[in-house]
Motif scaffolding. Sequence first.
Motif, mmCIF file in Angstrom:
data_model
loop_
_atom_site.group_PDB
_atom_site.id
_atom_site.type_symbol
_atom_site.label_atom_id
_atom_site.label_comp_id
_atom_site.label_asym_id
_atom_site.label_seq_id
_atom_site.Cartn_x
_atom_site.Cartn_y
_atom_site.Cartn_z
ATOM 1 N N UNK A 267 95.460 27.865 40.763
ATOM 2 C CA UNK A 267 94.293 27.389 41.632
ATOM 3 C C UNK A 267 95.139 28.539 43.639
ATOM 4 N N UNK A 268 96.380 29.335 43.050
ATOM 5 C CA UNK A 268 96.628 29.354 44.972
ATOM 6 C C UNK A 268 95.927 31.098 44.717
ATOM 7 N N UNK A 269 95.157 31.187 44.038
ATOM 8 C CA UNK A 269 94.211 32.354 44.333
ATOM 9 C C UNK A 269 93.128 32.040 44.872
ATOM 10 N N UNK A 270 92.559 33.458 46.197
ATOM 11 C CA UNK A 270 91.687 32.867 46.944
ATOM 12 C C UNK A 270 90.695 32.298 47.419
ATOM 13 N N UNK A 271 90.803 30.858 47.961
ATOM 14 C CA UNK A 271 89.130 29.969 47.014
ATOM 15 C C UNK A 271 88.935 29.416 46.314
ATOM 16 N N UNK A 272 90.215 29.351 45.186
ATOM 17 C CA UNK A 272 89.792 28.823 44.171
ATOM 18 C C UNK A 272 90.701 27.050 44.065
ATOM 19 N N UNK A 273 90.224 25.974 44.132
ATOM 20 C CA UNK A 273 90.220 24.972 44.311
ATOM 21 C C UNK A 273 91.049 23.796 43.615
ATOM 22 N N UNK A 274 90.076 23.861 42.061
ATOM 23 C CA UNK A 274 90.385 23.086 40.780
ATOM 24 C C UNK A 274 90.355 23.831 39.606
ATOM 25 N N UNK A 275 91.133 24.015 38.606
ATOM 26 C CA UNK A 275 90.963 24.685 37.428
ATOM 27 C C UNK A 275 91.040 23.987 36.046
ATOM 28 N N UNK A 276 90.480 24.497 35.289
ATOM 29 C CA UNK A 276 91.108 24.157 33.984
ATOM 30 C C UNK A 276 90.744 25.018 33.067
ATOM 31 N N UNK A 277 91.384 25.394 31.945
ATOM 32 C CA UNK A 277 91.550 26.535 31.197
ATOM 33 C C UNK A 277 91.091 25.802 30.039
#
Length: 417
Positions: A36-46
């Motif tokens: 979520x610290x990557x550019x343009x990433x706001x939410x994440x689930x793996x």
Amino acid sequence: MKLIVLGLNHHTAPLAVRELLAFGPAELGGALQQLVDAPGVHEAMIVSTCNRTELYCNAEDGDAVAHWLAQLRHRQPDELDGYLYRLEGEEAVRHAYRVACGLDSMVLGETQILGQLKDAERVARDAGTLGTLLNGLFQRAFAVAKDVRSQTRIGAASVSMAAATVRLAERIFPSVAECRVLLIGAGEMIELCATHIHAQQPQALVVANRTLERGAALASRYGGEAMLLKDLPERIAEFDVVVSSTASALPIVGKGMMERAIKRRKHRPVFMVDLAVPRDVEAEVAQLDDVYLFTVDDLAEVVREGLESRQSEAALAEAMVTERLGEFQQWLAGRALVPTIRELRDHAERIQRKELERAKKQLAAGADAEQVLEDLARQISNKFLHAPLAALNAAQGEQQAELVETVRRLYRLHDPD
């Protein structure tokens, strides 16, 4: 909000690639924070299982997600392109629903993936990377999966990985009842295997784990015993059947260990199943005489048994998934309106507060109450109508006609005679 799924599975990548991109439980939280610290990433689930690694993101650009994954695993993005699929929008929603329903699994209709998705959702929630979009997606995916389970028989006659392990063992040995069985690990997959193997009443059932307490807790439920992983080199020669499924990042059973074990067994065969990704057993072990090593990909043929009888049920499940896609799109469209609705309400409340405060001051000064109420109503109406009336007066030509139509629809005005 833009939903993006980037991943690979048993359909698109061999085991060697899947284990390269797999995430262990211990690294998931940190990886989510980095993502979520990557550019343009706001939410994440793996989601990371033996058959798939998938990144579900609310992101502006899928390239940023792909670049992050390649960089994390010290690869160039083009090295992974041939194995990865990237889905966006409605196709990403459909994929999430199909995965939850077991329609994208090696074992069609299996239920274990739903639990794995729920675990992944919980980890993302705890890490603070699950927002409105992904939460809405997976709550609906879980609901679809529940309906598919209750309204179809897609899971009927399916052969699980655990059941396939027993079937394969019986191709090597006349009966599992004649075997000493070692289970390495104490997670959900090993527990499923323990259930199937215990039903065959083996000569011995032993659970090897890093901590004796957890291994003993599992072993006791099936009348077995527990041992520590560190004792494997000395004891692995005792067992005819070895099934392993841990979250270790490195192999637990090496070629040298099995060479010594085979020598001590005087070349009596050993049946081994490695259900872990990354693998628990070094691939070179398969080269040894008298060792029959199977991986998750090797079980594919066995788990497909009964597939034909479930195909019609799968078609019903696919239809249910398609039907529910529209509901998600409606919810998403509604979410897009939320900021505008909130601002409109705030605007109305500001007008209300300001005019009400003015009216209270007039009443306190002794003004006529009826006149104050009339002025209050008129001022609120005038101020709320000021913006749309100004827009109508400023518009010209086709734009004015469109605005007129919109205003009449919004305020439910009757068409002029």
